[in-house]
Design an enzyme around this catalytic site. Structure first.
Site, short mmCIF file in Angstrom:
data_model
loop_
_atom_site.label_atom_id
_atom_site.label_comp_id
_atom_site.label_asym_id
_atom_site.label_seq_id
_atom_site.Cartn_x
_atom_site.Cartn_y
_atom_site.Cartn_z
N GLY A 16 0.77 -1.22 0.00
CA GLY A 16 0.00 0.00 0.00
C GLY A 16 0.80 1.28 0.00
O GLY A 16 1.78 1.43 -0.75
N ASP A 59 7.32 -4.71 14.63
CA ASP A 59 5.97 -4.50 15.16
C ASP A 59 6.02 -3.16 15.87
O ASP A 59 6.62 -3.04 16.94
CB ASP A 59 5.60 -5.62 16.13
CG ASP A 59 4.20 -5.46 16.72
OD1 ASP A 59 3.65 -4.34 16.65
OD2 ASP A 59 3.67 -6.43 17.27
N TYR A 150 -10.48 6.19 14.79
CA TYR A 150 -9.53 6.68 13.79
C TYR A 150 -9.36 8.20 13.90
O TYR A 150 -8.25 8.71 13.85
CB TYR A 150 -10.02 6.28 12.40
CG TYR A 150 -9.02 6.49 11.30
CD1 TYR A 150 -7.81 5.79 11.28
CD2 TYR A 150 -9.29 7.36 10.24
CE1 TYR A 150 -6.90 5.97 10.24
CE2 TYR A 150 -8.39 7.54 9.20
CZ TYR A 150 -7.19 6.84 9.22
OH TYR A 150 -6.30 7.02 8.19
N LYS A 154 -5.72 9.74 14.82
CA LYS A 154 -5.02 10.61 13.88
C LYS A 154 -4.94 12.04 14.40
O LYS A 154 -3.98 12.77 14.10
CB LYS A 154 -5.68 10.55 12.52
CG LYS A 154 -5.51 9.21 11.81
CD LYS A 154 -4.04 8.81 11.70
CE LYS A 154 -3.84 7.56 10.87
NZ LYS A 154 -2.40 7.18 10.74
N ILE A 185 -7.13 7.26 0.06
CA ILE A 185 -6.20 6.80 -0.97
C ILE A 185 -6.54 5.35 -1.30
O ILE A 185 -6.68 4.52 -0.39
CB ILE A 185 -4.73 6.90 -0.48
CG1 ILE A 185 -4.44 8.31 0.05
CG2 ILE A 185 -3.78 6.52 -1.61
CD1 ILE A 185 -4.61 9.43 -0.95
N THR A 187 -5.94 2.07 -1.63
CA THR A 187 -5.01 0.99 -1.32
C THR A 187 -5.79 -0.15 -0.68
O THR A 187 -7.01 -0.07 -0.50
CB THR A 187 -3.92 1.46 -0.34
OG1 THR A 187 -4.54 1.78 0.92
CG2 THR A 187 -3.19 2.69 -0.87
#
Length: 250
Positions: A16, A59, A150, A154, A185, A187
């Site tokens: 991605g 990770d 999210y 963010k 985007i 992906t």
């Protein structure tokens, strides 16, 4: 310093957006460390880049992984000039729908991973200065009821970036830190997000409609701004939000 002298670490680079960023930085002449938990694809990506580029298991939620990754980069290359904290996930759900576990999982990757990257990356980067690019989102600026975790994660990355930028400026260590805020985007992460929906087609139409330009972005759109922020041409930019979202946040 020219681009050919730089070593860049990109997290979540096995596919991605991360893969596109790794490809662009390698095309710019950098040695790229392709970091991911998916070692099979990380190896595939690294092999297709410059001869000196390598893959590395990381990770981003595990501090010891970061300690070992930075130590490995220092041993092999002696420096780190660019850090792209790209690894992330998108969790769908309203504040009522989400479980606490899902909320924490979103933060563990997007926020904890970015924090740990900055914390441990700075130690090696400050030898020569450099650029940290944290992948936030248009969702770190504009809220959606369906993106509770999210949005929160963010938004946290956005403010973390500013704090890191101030710290580095105060320490005069030559490190700049900026955030990139993509719109949707196209992906694999979009496909995974759609798969969480009861009506994927309607959700896709909503994604497209939210961008005044009338279409989703391409990975290369974001790789281009990362290339700029990793370069010396962006030397006066730090603590800033670079929005590449097709007008989504207008």
């Amino acid at each position: 310093m020219n681009q050919e002298s730089k070593v860049a670490l990109v997290t979540g680079a096995a596919s991605g957006l991360g893969e596109a960023i790794a490809q662009r930085l390698a095309a710019d002449g950098m040695v790229v460390v392709v970091a991911d938990i998916d070692m099979a694809n990380a190896g595939r990506v690294a092999k297709a880049l410059t001869a000196s580029s390598i893959s590395l298991k990381l990770d981003v939620t595990q501090e010891q992984d970061w300690v070992e990754a930075i130590a490995a980069i220092e041993q092999q290359f002696g420096r780190l000039d660019v850090l792209v904290n790209n690894a992330g996930i998108t969790t769908m759900g309203t504040v009522e729908d989400l479980t606490l576990e899902a909320f924490k999982h979103e933060f563990s990757i997007d926020v904890d991973g970015t924090f740990l990257g900055c914390k441990h990356g700075i130690g090696l980067m400050k030898k020569n200065g450099g650029a940290i690019i944290n992948m936030s989102s248009a969702a770190g600026i504009k809220a959606s009821s369906l993106l509770c975790a999210y949005n929160a994660a963010k938004g946290a990355v956005t403010m973390l970036t500013k704090s890191v930028a101030l710290h580095c400026a105060e320490q005069k260590n030559g490190i700049r830190c900026n955030s990139v805020h993509p719109g949707a985007i196209h992906t694999a992460i979009i496909d995974k997000t759609l798969a969480q929906s009861d009506d994927p087609e309607a959700l896709m139409e909503t994604f497209v409609a939210s961008h005044p330009v009338g279409h989703l972005g391409k990975p290369s759109d974001i790789a281009s701004i990362v290339s700029y922020l990793a370069s010396n041409e962006s030397g006066f930019a730090t603590g800033a939000q670079f929005v590449v979202d097709g007008g989504m946040t207008l």
